[in-house]
Design a protein around this motif. Sequence first.
Motif, PDB file in Angstrom:
ATOM      1  N   SER A  34      34.163  13.275  12.729  1.00  0.00           N
ATOM      2  CA  SER A  34      35.064  13.952  11.793  1.00  0.00           C
ATOM      3  C   SER A  34      36.176  14.646  12.596  1.00  0.00           C
ATOM      4  N   ALA A  35      37.176  15.139  11.905  1.00  0.00           N
ATOM      5  CA  ALA A  35      38.279  15.825  12.587  1.00  0.00           C
ATOM      6  C   ALA A  35      37.761  17.027  13.377  1.00  0.00           C
ATOM      7  N   ARG A  36      36.863  17.819  12.800  1.00  0.00           N
ATOM      8  CA  ARG A  36      36.321  18.989  13.502  1.00  0.00           C
ATOM      9  C   ARG A  36      35.450  18.559  14.677  1.00  0.00           C
ATOM     10  N   GLU A  37      34.638  17.518  14.469  1.00  0.00           N
ATOM     11  CA  GLU A  37      33.819  16.997  15.571  1.00  0.00           C
ATOM     12  C   GLU A  37      34.709  16.496  16.701  1.00  0.00           C
ATOM     13  N   GLN A  38      35.810  15.850  16.355  1.00  0.00           N
ATOM     14  CA  GLN A  38      36.753  15.362  17.361  1.00  0.00           C
ATOM     15  C   GLN A  38      37.314  16.531  18.168  1.00  0.00           C
ATOM     16  N   GLU A  39      37.667  17.599  17.487  1.00  0.00           N
ATOM     17  CA  GLU A  39      38.200  18.789  18.150  1.00  0.00           C
ATOM     18  C   GLU A  39      37.172  19.376  19.121  1.00  0.00           C
ATOM     19  N   ILE A  40      35.938  19.450  18.681  1.00  0.00           N
ATOM     20  CA  ILE A  40      34.869  19.985  19.526  1.00  0.00           C
ATOM     21  C   ILE A  40      34.550  19.021  20.658  1.00  0.00           C
ATOM     22  N   PHE A  41      34.555  17.735  20.378  1.00  0.00           N
ATOM     23  CA  PHE A  41      34.330  16.722  21.416  1.00  0.00           C
ATOM     24  C   PHE A  41      35.353  16.856  22.540  1.00  0.00           C
ATOM     25  N   LEU A  42      36.601  17.059  22.183  1.00  0.00           N
ATOM     26  CA  LEU A  42      37.645  17.232  23.187  1.00  0.00           C
ATOM     27  C   LEU A  42      37.347  18.453  24.064  1.00  0.00           C
ATOM     28  N   LEU A  43      36.928  19.550  23.450  1.00  0.00           N
ATOM     29  CA  LEU A  43      36.584  20.747  24.225  1.00  0.00           C
ATOM     30  C   LEU A  43      35.358  20.492  25.105  1.00  0.00           C
ATOM     31  N   THR A  66      25.505  22.685  15.201  1.00  0.00           N
ATOM     32  CA  THR A  66      25.373  21.546  14.289  1.00  0.00           C
ATOM     33  C   THR A  66      26.385  20.448  14.623  1.00  0.00           C
ATOM     34  N   HIS A  67      27.632  20.841  14.852  1.00  0.00           N
ATOM     35  CA  HIS A  67      28.650  19.846  15.211  1.00  0.00           C
ATOM     36  C   HIS A  67      28.289  19.135  16.512  1.00  0.00           C
ATOM     37  N   ILE A  68      27.851  19.892  17.503  1.00  0.00           N
ATOM     38  CA  ILE A  68      27.494  19.278  18.790  1.00  0.00           C
ATOM     39  C   ILE A  68      26.315  18.321  18.607  1.00  0.00           C
ATOM     40  N   HIS A  69      25.340  18.710  17.832  1.00  0.00           N
ATOM     41  CA  HIS A  69      24.205  17.823  17.547  1.00  0.00           C
ATOM     42  C   HIS A  69      24.694  16.517  16.925  1.00  0.00           C
ATOM     43  N   ASN A  70      25.594  16.614  15.943  1.00  0.00           N
ATOM     44  CA  ASN A  70      26.133  15.419  15.291  1.00  0.00           C
ATOM     45  C   ASN A  70      26.941  14.555  16.261  1.00  0.00           C
ATOM     46  N   ASP A  76      25.510   8.750  20.833  1.00  0.00           N
ATOM     47  CA  ASP A  76      24.260   8.338  21.483  1.00  0.00           C
ATOM     48  C   ASP A  76      24.162   8.894  22.907  1.00  0.00           C
ATOM     49  N   VAL A  77      24.404  10.203  23.022  1.00  0.00           N
ATOM     50  CA  VAL A  77      24.251  10.912  24.295  1.00  0.00           C
ATOM     51  C   VAL A  77      23.295  12.077  24.075  1.00  0.00           C
ATOM     52  N   SER A  78      22.838  12.677  25.183  1.00  0.00           N
ATOM     53  CA  SER A  78      21.863  13.756  25.032  1.00  0.00           C
ATOM     54  C   SER A  78      22.231  15.034  25.793  1.00  0.00           C
ATOM     55  N   SER A  79      23.402  15.055  26.430  1.00  0.00           N
ATOM     56  CA  SER A  79      23.773  16.252  27.184  1.00  0.00           C
ATOM     57  C   SER A  79      25.287  16.337  27.363  1.00  0.00           C
ATOM     58  N   ARG A  80      25.733  17.523  27.756  1.00  0.00           N
ATOM     59  CA  ARG A  80      27.142  17.718  28.062  1.00  0.00           C
ATOM     60  C   ARG A  80      27.541  16.850  29.260  1.00  0.00           C
ATOM     61  N   ASP A  82      26.406  13.913  29.897  1.00  0.00           N
ATOM     62  CA  ASP A  82      26.633  12.570  29.354  1.00  0.00           C
ATOM     63  C   ASP A  82      28.035  12.472  28.745  1.00  0.00           C
ATOM     64  N   ILE A  83      28.463  13.544  28.056  1.00  0.00           N
ATOM     65  CA  ILE A  83      29.820  13.576  27.473  1.00  0.00           C
ATOM     66  C   ILE A  83      30.850  13.457  28.589  1.00  0.00           C
ATOM     67  N   LEU A  84      30.656  14.207  29.656  1.00  0.00           N
ATOM     68  CA  LEU A  84      31.620  14.173  30.775  1.00  0.00           C
ATOM     69  C   LEU A  84      31.643  12.787  31.413  1.00  0.00           C
ATOM     70  N   ARG A  85      30.478  12.165  31.576  1.00  0.00           N
ATOM     71  CA  ARG A  85      30.441  10.810  32.143  1.00  0.00           C
ATOM     72  C   ARG A  85      31.126   9.811  31.215  1.00  0.00           C
ATOM     73  N   LEU A  86      30.879   9.943  29.931  1.00  0.00           N
ATOM     74  CA  LEU A  86      31.456   9.033  28.933  1.00  0.00           C
ATOM     75  C   LEU A  86      32.980   9.103  28.946  1.00  0.00           C
ATOM     76  N   THR A  87      33.532  10.297  29.068  1.00  0.00           N
ATOM     77  CA  THR A  87      34.986  10.460  29.007  1.00  0.00           C
ATOM     78  C   THR A  87      35.653  10.145  30.341  1.00  0.00           C
ATOM     79  N   LYS A  88      34.887  10.073  31.417  1.00  0.00           N
ATOM     80  CA  LYS A  88      35.478   9.715  32.717  1.00  0.00           C
ATOM     81  C   LYS A  88      35.446   8.213  32.938  1.00  0.00           C
ATOM     82  N   GLY A  89      34.556   7.527  32.223  1.00  0.00           N
ATOM     83  CA  GLY A  89      34.383   6.097  32.438  1.00  0.00           C
ATOM     84  C   GLY A  89      35.415   5.310  31.773  1.00  0.00           C
TER      85      GLY A  89
END
Length: 89
Positions: A34-43, A66-70, A76-80, A82-89
Amino acid sequence: DGGMSRSDVRPSFDSLVGEWEASCARLGRVHGLSAREQEIFLLLSRGRDRQYIHERLGISPNTVRTHIHNIYRKLDVSSREDILRLTKG
């Protein structure tokens, strides 16, 4: 002096940030954030923690959680990390 000035480096940095943000936006769209999830994902992809996100966006800590869980579920990641690896790849 032959060295690069700050103004020489700035356009390249801005360009990289723009590309990285566009990449995060594409990932968010592909995974149905969602737009809010996207905003949080970027952060999150910038390494920001829940406390920072709560304060920055003015939303409750429970809402952030709740947003981070979603986001984790949708990406399909389980940690911050994983998020950093996903966005660097």
